[in-house]
Scaffold this active site. Sequence first.
Site, PDB file in Angstrom:
ATOM      1  N   ASP A   1       0.809  -1.216   0.000  1.00  0.00           N
ATOM      2  CA  ASP A   1       0.000   0.000   0.000  1.00  0.00           C
ATOM      3  C   ASP A   1       0.843   1.267   0.000  1.00  0.00           C
ATOM      4  OD1 ASP A   1       0.937  -0.250   2.668  1.00  0.00           O
ATOM      5  OD2 ASP A   1      -0.948  -1.157   3.305  1.00  0.00           O
TER       6      ASP A   1
ATOM      7  N   ASN B   1      -7.492  -3.641  14.567  1.00  0.00           N
ATOM      8  CA  ASN B   1      -8.867  -3.906  14.135  1.00  0.00           C
ATOM      9  C   ASN B   1      -8.945  -5.064  13.138  1.00  0.00           C
ATOM     10  OD1 ASN B   1      -7.820  -2.780  11.810  1.00  0.00           O
ATOM     11  ND2 ASN B   1      -9.279  -1.085  11.691  1.00  0.00           N
TER      12      ASN B   1
ATOM     13  N   HIS C   1      -7.116  -5.343  10.292  1.00  0.00           N
ATOM     14  CA  HIS C   1      -6.862  -5.043   8.876  1.00  0.00           C
ATOM     15  C   HIS C   1      -5.526  -5.632   8.415  1.00  0.00           C
ATOM     16  CE1 HIS C   1      -4.709  -1.081  10.072  1.00  0.00           C
ATOM     17  NE2 HIS C   1      -3.807  -1.783   9.409  1.00  0.00           N
TER      18      HIS C   1
ATOM     19  N   GLU D   1      -9.645  -2.401   5.470  1.00  0.00           N
ATOM     20  CA  GLU D   1     -10.272  -2.140   6.753  1.00  0.00           C
ATOM     21  C   GLU D   1     -11.521  -3.010   6.960  1.00  0.00           C
ATOM     22  OE1 GLU D   1      -8.700  -0.457   8.793  1.00  0.00           O
ATOM     23  OE2 GLU D   1      -7.957   1.456   8.053  1.00  0.00           O
TER      24      GLU D   1
END
Length: 241
Positions: free
Chosen positions: A67, A136, A138, A143
């Site tokens: 990314d 979380n 990811h 996400e």
Amino acid sequence: MNIIVVKDYKEMSRKAAKIMASQVILKPDSILGLATGSTPIGMYEELIRMYKNGDLDFSSVKTFNLDEYYGLNKENEQSYYNFMMKNLFKHVNVKKENINIPDGMAMDTEKECLKYEKKIEASGGIDMQVLGIGANGHIGFNEPYESFEPITHLVKLDEKTIKDNSRFFNSVDEVPKTALSMGIKTIMMSKKIILLASGESKKEAIIKTIKGKISPEVPASILQLHKDVTFILDEKAAEEL
């Protein structure tokens, strides 16, 4: 699924570097998928040490990063291009033309994402993909969401991710709100995957990933379906297993 639990971050980094080094030694023209953030830095330091000792040669390796923040140019101190140059590329003999990172300044994000996908496909696909994991759940910048995004795409970053990443910026307001990220299908097409996790803050994400139900609400849970995935966890990250 292979789960390796080690004592601490240092041991996690060493173990991951040995696995990556084995991949490069056995296949010198490996296609490596690389990650950023604080988790893989120790692994990169170990790989640099091996290279400087003459044990590794990256001259035929090709890399694809997961990314890049959208809106940051390469020269920005917080860009992932700059991160990779500082923490790995400028210290080893990876050829510049073999380094691939999404263009965070692309005017047409859809076109940039499709171009990135085609580059990965043309290379023969990723041999070994390195992943970290967010608190979380990811992976990359995929996400928690209502569905799995398949290919490289523009992502709106979760508030928790923005808050977690603000430690790298002067303030939370400086953290980009969007990023370009490989999608879940792209990651899952990798021949081998290693996921690194260190620290107590990752233990909940790890237990949900490994033993929870497969759901886009915990993006990393999809790794349960991968044919060759190895989790390298320190004791604190593995505490709930």
